[in-house]
Design an enzyme around this catalytic site. Structure first.
Site, mmCIF file in Angstrom:
data_model
loop_
_atom_site.group_PDB
_atom_site.id
_atom_site.type_symbol
_atom_site.label_atom_id
_atom_site.label_comp_id
_atom_site.label_asym_id
_atom_site.label_seq_id
_atom_site.Cartn_x
_atom_site.Cartn_y
_atom_site.Cartn_z
ATOM 1 N N GLU A 1 11.523 -5.194 -8.351
ATOM 2 C CA GLU A 1 11.137 -6.401 -7.593
ATOM 3 C C GLU A 1 10.869 -7.565 -8.568
ATOM 4 O O GLU A 1 11.350 -8.686 -8.363
ATOM 5 C CB GLU A 1 9.882 -6.060 -6.778
ATOM 6 C CG GLU A 1 9.202 -7.193 -6.052
ATOM 7 C CD GLU A 1 7.909 -6.700 -5.362
ATOM 8 O OE1 GLU A 1 7.965 -5.721 -4.594
ATOM 9 O OE2 GLU A 1 6.837 -7.293 -5.599
ATOM 10 N N LYS B 1 7.358 4.113 -6.290
ATOM 11 C CA LYS B 1 6.897 2.804 -5.804
ATOM 12 C C LYS B 1 6.680 1.844 -6.980
ATOM 13 O O LYS B 1 6.989 0.656 -6.911
ATOM 14 C CB LYS B 1 5.602 2.944 -4.987
ATOM 15 C CG LYS B 1 4.978 1.613 -4.539
ATOM 16 C CD LYS B 1 5.942 0.815 -3.711
ATOM 17 C CE LYS B 1 5.513 -0.505 -3.141
ATOM 18 N NZ LYS B 1 4.491 -1.313 -3.681
ATOM 19 N N SER C 1 5.913 0.012 0.908
ATOM 20 C CA SER C 1 6.389 -1.333 0.584
ATOM 21 C C SER C 1 6.802 -2.096 1.815
ATOM 22 O O SER C 1 7.281 -1.527 2.789
ATOM 23 C CB SER C 1 7.576 -1.256 -0.371
ATOM 24 O OG SER C 1 8.069 -2.575 -0.601
ATOM 25 N N HIS D 1 9.963 0.624 -8.017
ATOM 26 C CA HIS D 1 10.377 -0.353 -6.989
ATOM 27 C C HIS D 1 9.815 -1.726 -7.350
ATOM 28 O O HIS D 1 10.514 -2.736 -7.321
ATOM 29 C CB HIS D 1 9.869 0.110 -5.615
ATOM 30 C CG HIS D 1 9.899 -0.963 -4.565
ATOM 31 N ND1 HIS D 1 8.982 -1.987 -4.511
ATOM 32 C CD2 HIS D 1 10.751 -1.185 -3.532
ATOM 33 C CE1 HIS D 1 9.257 -2.792 -3.496
ATOM 34 N NE2 HIS D 1 10.330 -2.314 -2.883
ATOM 35 N N ASN D 2 8.534 -1.752 -7.684
ATOM 36 C CA ASN D 2 7.910 -3.035 -8.014
ATOM 37 C C ASN D 2 8.475 -3.628 -9.298
ATOM 38 O O ASN D 2 8.620 -4.843 -9.407
ATOM 39 C CB ASN D 2 6.394 -2.872 -8.117
ATOM 40 C CG ASN D 2 5.735 -2.837 -6.751
ATOM 41 O OD1 ASN D 2 6.346 -2.402 -5.780
ATOM 42 N ND2 ASN D 2 4.498 -3.281 -6.665
HETATM 43 C C1 6PG Z 1 5.561 -4.306 -1.791
HETATM 44 C C2 6PG Z 1 5.029 -5.150 -2.925
HETATM 45 C C3 6PG Z 1 3.551 -5.112 -3.002
HETATM 46 C C4 6PG Z 1 2.931 -5.824 -4.191
HETATM 47 C C5 6PG Z 1 3.192 -7.278 -4.259
HETATM 48 C C6 6PG Z 1 2.370 -7.989 -5.338
HETATM 49 O O1 6PG Z 1 6.383 -3.461 -2.116
HETATM 50 O O2 6PG Z 1 5.189 -4.519 -0.642
HETATM 51 O O3 6PG Z 1 5.537 -4.676 -4.122
HETATM 52 O O4 6PG Z 1 3.191 -3.761 -3.063
HETATM 53 O O5 6PG Z 1 1.568 -5.690 -4.090
HETATM 54 O O6 6PG Z 1 4.521 -7.556 -4.385
HETATM 55 O O7 6PG Z 1 2.814 -7.767 -6.601
HETATM 56 P P1 6PG Z 1 2.387 -8.746 -7.793
HETATM 57 O O8 6PG Z 1 1.111 -9.408 -7.385
HETATM 58 O O9 6PG Z 1 2.220 -7.889 -8.991
HETATM 59 O O10 6PG Z 1 3.500 -9.728 -7.909
#
Ligand code: 6PG
Length: 479
Positions: free
Chosen positions: A190, A183, A129, A186-187
């Site tokens: 996010e 991970k 990430s 994590h997303n």
């Molecule tokens: C990271 C992000 C990354 C992810 C984008 C896009 O940890 O660097 O999570 O891996 O690809 O954030 O996510 P979306 O297109 O689903 O918003």
């Protein structure tokens, strides 16, 4: 041929940046390979300082690596990953290591690990990430795979990860798909974090009439306190940006339909099957979905809402929103960690939650000051069943609850959607409730399906003869 100790396959932006990061660290020599030579040539020409070993074929790539050969695949998750793994398996030998650094679905990683292990080659799914900049300067890395692979891989990944308090943001998460699972969560967090910040912006804008640039100043101020995080910081930058073509705030000319690549959906699907209520994360995914249906939104445009909304005391309202955001953020992280705990139970991973919090303190998209107290909470109690019940966070959510309620009430009265704020508060109220209406649901289930219930006053399982004389019998007697 000169030997490289690590290789990267797939040289789009993330792969190129990761390769450059690896090459910049003492002791590393990096082999690079891409399906089309153009990209390889471009990278090697643009970065002579990296002293890459450029391979034109997968055979040449394998030959350029010292053993055990270690290669990180950086291609778009999906069928492309399987194709590259197959190619590498043909040219690698037992003991070598293949790392998938993409955003793979953890069940794919479990499947791939099992298949590759049969050849004697190690397969490691590693969540990475931090976006393009993180890949170049120091990401947070979440590797799964075997302990044997971690021995070789650990020093290499430690050398490129972000560093916080002298500690690299990488740890061996667990076997097979554990790294990609973490991970994925994590997303999910996010998504919730981004949605909560967006709701805070919307409430402040519509409640106080402040411009995006003024709200950017509010966020910059927030970023000095307990809300300090990368996402708050970049939101201020986005809000301050002026569109060169129109002179308007950029946020006002961007189409309000949020995209996604799927990891948020996976988080919710997985949590549903684990029976873990990640409601804040789910609302964030749903909110993106709602935004992306303009045809439905145009049909609903004429639905009435309340009259215009203006708060009386802008500063007090902004402080309420700050507190509501903080409390809701705690809920999102608490739910995310709960999903990791449930996943670890289900898949027999020994995941150290304190270590997960520690490696999220730097490099990744959800890096935030309050990952420090999260790390400490799990260090103090490794088997903590509910993060938000740890003393530090219990005090924080309880302290914020009055403001949190005022914000949800204000949003409801004003007709401003704040699904993540609202659902986070409901989660808090659900958890703290003395009695839940789940008892009614148990009664309903017993009525129509003889699904039985337990009583609060004695052990056993019971059923009421609803279509008979409505006496209660011990459940064993129902069949
Ligand atoms: C990271 C992000 C990354 C992810 C984008 C896009 O940890 O660097 O999570 O891996 O690809 O954030 O996510 P979306 O297109 O689903 O918003």
């Amino acid at each position: 041929m000169s030997h490289a100790n690590i290789g990267v396959v797939g040289l789009a932006v993330m792969g190129s940046n990761l390769a450059r990061n690896l090459a910049s660290r003492e002791g590393n020599r990096v082999a690079v390979y891409n399906r089309s030579w153009d990209k390889t040539e471009h990278l090697v020409d643009a970065h002579p300082e990296a002293n890459f070993v450029a391979a034109k074929s997968i055979q040449e790539f394998a030959a350029s690596l010292s053993t055990p050969r270690t290669a990180i695949i950086m291609v778009k998750a999906g069928a492309g990953t399987d194709a590259v793994i197959d190619q590498l398996c043909e040219v690698f030998e037992p003991g070598d290591i293949i790392v998938d650094g993409g955003n793979a679905l953890f069940t794919d990683t479990i499947r791939r690990e099992k298949a590759v292990r049969e050849t004697g080659i190690n397969f490691v799914g590693a969540g990475i990430s931090g976006g393009e900049e993180g890949a170049l300067l120091g990401p947070s890395i979440m590797p799964g795979g075997s302990a044997e692979a971690w021995e070789t891989l650990g020093p290499i990944l430690r050398s490129i990860a972000a560093v916080v308090d002298g500690e690299p943001c990488v740890t061996h998460i667990g076997t097979d798909g554990a790294g990609h699972f973490v991970k994925m969560i994590h997303n999910g967090i996010e998504y919730a974090d981004m949605q909560l910040i967006a709701e805070a912006y919307d409430l402040i804008r519509r409640g106080t009439g402040k411009s995006p640039a003024e709200i950017a100043d509010v966020f910059t101020e927030w970023n000095k306190g307990e809300l300090e995080s990368y996402l708050i910081e970049i939101t201020a930058e986005v809000l301050r940006q002026v569109d060169a073509a129109t002179g308007k705030p950029l946020v006002d000319v961007i189409v309000d339909e949020a995209g996604s690549k799927g990891t948020g959906v996976w988080t919710v699907q997985t949590a549903l099957s684990l029976g873990t209520p990640v409601s804040g994360i789910a609302e964030a995914v749903f909110a993106r979905g709602l935004s992306s249906h303009p045809e439905q939104r145009s049909l609903a445009k004429s639905f009435p809402g309340p009259y215009a909304f203006t708060v009386k005391d802008a500063d007090a309202f902004i402080e309420d929103v700050r507190q509501a955001l903080y409390a809701s953020k705690i809920v999102a992280y608490s739910q995310g960690f709960d999903a990791i705990r449930a996943g670890a139970d289900e898949y027999n991973w020994h995941i150290n939650l304190g270590e997960v919090a520690r490696i999220w303190r730097g490099g990744c998209i959800i890096r935030a000051q309050f990952l420090n107290p999260i790390t400490e909470a799990y260090r103090a109690n490794e088997s903590l069943a509910l993060l938000m019940a740890a003393p530090y966070f219990a005090k924080a959510v309880s302290g914020a609850q009055a403001a949190w309620r005022r914000v949800v009430i204000a949003a409801t009265e004003a007709g401003i959607p704040a699904p993540a704020f609202g659902s986070s508060l409901s989660y808090y109220d659900g958890l703290r409730a003395d009695r839940l209406p789940a008892a009614v649901i148990q009664g309903q289930r017993d009525f129509f399906g003889a699904h039985t219930y337990k009583r609060i006053d004695k052990p056993g399982t019971f059923h009421t003869l609803w279509s008979g004389d409505r006496t209660e019998i011990a459940a064993e007697d129902t069949h």
